[in-house]
Write an enzyme that holds these catalytic residues in place. Sequence first.
Site, PDB file in Angstrom:
ATOM      1  N   ASP A  18      -8.608  25.878  42.697  1.00 33.39           N
ATOM      2  CA  ASP A  18      -8.913  26.431  41.382  1.00 33.39           C
ATOM      3  C   ASP A  18      -8.045  27.651  41.142  1.00 33.39           C
ATOM      4  O   ASP A  18      -7.579  28.300  42.094  1.00 33.39           O
ATOM      5  CB  ASP A  18     -10.397  26.797  41.274  1.00 33.39           C
ATOM      6  CG  ASP A  18     -10.840  26.980  39.823  1.00 33.39           C
ATOM      7  OD1 ASP A  18     -10.112  26.514  38.922  1.00 33.39           O
ATOM      8  OD2 ASP A  18     -11.904  27.582  39.584  1.00 33.39           O
ATOM      9  N   GLY A  19      -7.828  27.949  39.870  1.00 37.29           N
ATOM     10  CA  GLY A  19      -7.075  29.134  39.485  1.00 37.29           C
ATOM     11  C   GLY A  19      -7.856  29.954  38.484  1.00 37.29           C
ATOM     12  O   GLY A  19      -8.762  29.446  37.806  1.00 37.29           O
ATOM     13  N   GLU A  56      -3.446  27.564  38.711  1.00 35.46           N
ATOM     14  CA  GLU A  56      -3.977  26.238  39.040  1.00 35.46           C
ATOM     15  C   GLU A  56      -2.969  25.461  39.888  1.00 35.46           C
ATOM     16  O   GLU A  56      -3.333  24.824  40.884  1.00 35.46           O
ATOM     17  CB  GLU A  56      -4.303  25.464  37.756  1.00 35.46           C
ATOM     18  CG  GLU A  56      -5.394  26.067  36.902  1.00 35.46           C
ATOM     19  CD  GLU A  56      -6.794  25.765  37.415  1.00 35.46           C
ATOM     20  OE1 GLU A  56      -6.932  25.149  38.489  1.00 35.46           O
ATOM     21  OE2 GLU A  56      -7.769  26.139  36.724  1.00 35.46           O
ATOM     22  N   ASP A  78     -10.205  21.157  38.816  1.00 36.39           N
ATOM     23  CA  ASP A  78     -10.821  21.055  37.498  1.00 36.39           C
ATOM     24  C   ASP A  78      -9.795  21.266  36.388  1.00 36.39           C
ATOM     25  O   ASP A  78     -10.152  21.430  35.220  1.00 36.39           O
ATOM     26  CB  ASP A  78     -11.987  22.034  37.356  1.00 36.39           C
ATOM     27  CG  ASP A  78     -11.558  23.490  37.482  1.00 36.39           C
ATOM     28  OD1 ASP A  78     -10.336  23.763  37.481  1.00 36.39           O
ATOM     29  OD2 ASP A  78     -12.434  24.366  37.582  1.00 36.39           O
ATOM     30  N   HIS A 133     -17.362  24.369  36.820  1.00 39.75           N
ATOM     31  CA  HIS A 133     -18.640  25.058  36.578  1.00 39.75           C
ATOM     32  C   HIS A 133     -19.778  24.057  36.320  1.00 39.75           C
ATOM     33  O   HIS A 133     -20.626  24.253  35.447  1.00 39.75           O
ATOM     34  CB  HIS A 133     -18.508  26.009  35.391  1.00 39.75           C
ATOM     35  CG  HIS A 133     -17.363  26.953  35.513  1.00 39.75           C
ATOM     36  ND1 HIS A 133     -17.340  27.996  36.418  1.00 39.75           N
ATOM     37  CD2 HIS A 133     -16.157  26.990  34.866  1.00 39.75           C
ATOM     38  CE1 HIS A 133     -16.203  28.643  36.302  1.00 39.75           C
ATOM     39  NE2 HIS A 133     -15.464  28.062  35.394  1.00 39.75           N
ATOM     40  N   ASP A 143     -13.473  28.798  42.695  1.00 46.10           N
ATOM     41  CA  ASP A 143     -13.500  29.693  41.537  1.00 46.10           C
ATOM     42  C   ASP A 143     -13.809  31.122  41.981  1.00 46.10           C
ATOM     43  O   ASP A 143     -13.177  32.083  41.517  1.00 46.10           O
ATOM     44  CB  ASP A 143     -14.544  29.206  40.536  1.00 46.10           C
ATOM     45  CG  ASP A 143     -14.654  30.124  39.325  1.00 46.10           C
ATOM     46  OD1 ASP A 143     -13.700  30.187  38.539  1.00 46.10           O
ATOM     47  OD2 ASP A 143     -15.703  30.789  39.173  1.00 46.10           O
TER      48      ASP A 143
END
Length: 266
Positions: A18-19, A56, A78, A133, A143
């Site tokens: 994740d970024g 990302e 994501d 999320h 995250d």
Amino acid sequence: MSDEVGAPKKKLVTIYTDGACVGNPGRGGYGAVLMFGQHRRELAGGFLLTTNNRMEIMAAIVALESLKESCQVALYSDSRYVVDTMSLNWAKKWRANGWFRNQKEQAVNFDLWERMLVLCEKHQVEFHWVKGHAGEPENERCDELAVQAANQKDLAVDSGYKPTSSDHKPKPAGGPPQPTLLELETELYNTASGDSRVKVTYEGQPCRKCGTPVVRKAPKRHEPKRGQSYYYEYYFHCPRCATMYMVDEAKVVLPDTAGKESPRLF
């Protein structure tokens, strides 16, 4: 692509990435979780002035670069931007077209896509999209890592980031005050001028002594000496002042002579 007949089966590694970015553009961070058997490793890092999309991509790159042998990888992100660009072979098409999306429009973040494509030639990677999320534990953990990294002090310089008109979007109301682009660019200049507080962790980052972009080099390989417990697969070298930087990501721990523990993949 399936393994060649008779070739050893590659080990399956699961990766979540994740970024995050504060401001977009602004302070950015990436997070990754790697899992293989009983082994688990978390990776994170941050940059002073960058974008969410670059973080990302960077999360996936750093995770894949940490693998010590060619592996079969299930990578979960994501980011539709990352998953679609790789799964639908857009990056390959852009590279074949000289990193242009069409006759007039240059592909964005091509420096990172080039690194990603090279890694996907080494590893057998399948990209999977997960909803962010939404309660997926490893995605949530990535995250957290990315946000924490973006809020660290003494962030590294993302030398590949090139501001575009689309980067300058209004900042959301509420929340803690965010640094202006002028403030970020001022700190970016100070860092690139050789701020000794910043660690050198990637190729192209300014040397802490003279500010020249460092290059990645591989040391001469020798048989391990008696009692040697680790070695470095690569290091960063300043072509101007000859300063060398050893990084933890390049450190390879040798298995003990008693064979009590198998070598780690990452």
